[in-house]
Design an enzyme around this catalytic site. Structure first.
Site, mmCIF file in Angstrom:
data_model
loop_
_atom_site.group_PDB
_atom_site.id
_atom_site.type_symbol
_atom_site.label_atom_id
_atom_site.label_comp_id
_atom_site.label_asym_id
_atom_site.label_seq_id
_atom_site.Cartn_x
_atom_site.Cartn_y
_atom_site.Cartn_z
ATOM 1 N N SER A 69 0.587 -1.282 0.088
ATOM 2 C CA SER A 69 0.144 0.028 0.061
ATOM 3 C C SER A 69 0.936 1.434 -0.137
ATOM 4 O O SER A 69 1.402 1.566 -0.895
ATOM 5 C CB SER A 69 -0.949 0.067 0.982
ATOM 6 O OG SER A 69 -2.128 1.108 0.820
ATOM 7 N N HIS A 74 3.934 14.374 5.824
ATOM 8 C CA HIS A 74 3.807 15.954 5.658
ATOM 9 C C HIS A 74 4.358 16.559 6.885
ATOM 10 O O HIS A 74 3.758 16.263 7.888
ATOM 11 C CB HIS A 74 2.068 16.478 5.286
ATOM 12 C CG HIS A 74 2.312 17.514 4.733
ATOM 13 N ND1 HIS A 74 2.363 17.822 3.419
ATOM 14 C CD2 HIS A 74 2.101 18.882 5.179
ATOM 15 C CE1 HIS A 74 2.446 19.161 2.911
ATOM 16 N NE2 HIS A 74 1.989 19.686 4.207
ATOM 17 N N CYS A 89 -0.863 -4.166 4.021
ATOM 18 C CA CYS A 89 -1.674 -5.408 4.243
ATOM 19 C C CYS A 89 -0.081 -6.530 4.131
ATOM 20 O O CYS A 89 1.003 -6.348 3.936
ATOM 21 C CB CYS A 89 -2.228 -5.595 2.864
ATOM 22 S SG CYS A 89 -1.583 -5.179 1.341
#
Length: 123
Positions: A69, A74, A89
């Protein structure tokens, strides 16, 4: 019937890290290297990354696309704050990735939201 290489089950972590030295939150190359290290040590496969600095004294935004994934960050150096998003996952270990990132950034405080992700009825 073909077996899936990664089951559609995973853990999604949203972490707010604060009390981080501003210099650690401005260095685009160092943040990319840190997220790559965290992903690999957590057992994930990095497919692609893109990181952007908003200027010499400003923050960074970046994402690693993983076979499992993603990891994104930020930063707001002026506030000593980083928002980290990790979803993995399969057998990858997102908490280990987060621990590496938090430790390396020397975050004094952190908050964490955790969600299990899976198709309906398969959680």
């Amino acid at each position: 019937m073909t077996s899936l290489p990664y089951l559609p089950h995973g853990t999604h972590l949203l972490a707010d890290l604060s009390g981080v030295a501003a210099a650690s939150l401005r260095d685009c190359a160092a943040l990319e290297a840190l997220l790559r290290q965290a992903a690999i040590e957590a057992g994930a496969q990095v497919l692609h990354g893109h990181f952007h600095s908003f200027g010499q004294e400003a923050g960074v935004t970046g994402v690693l696309l993983l076979a499992e994934s993603h990891i994104s960050i930020h930063t707001w150096p002026e506030a000593g704050f980083a928002a980290v998003d990790i979803f993995m996952c399969g057998t990858a270990r997102p908490q280990l990735a987060l621990d590496i990132i938090s430790t390396e950034l020397k975050a004094r405080y952190s908050t964490l939201q955790t969600a299990r992700r899976a198709p309906p009825g398969q959680a």
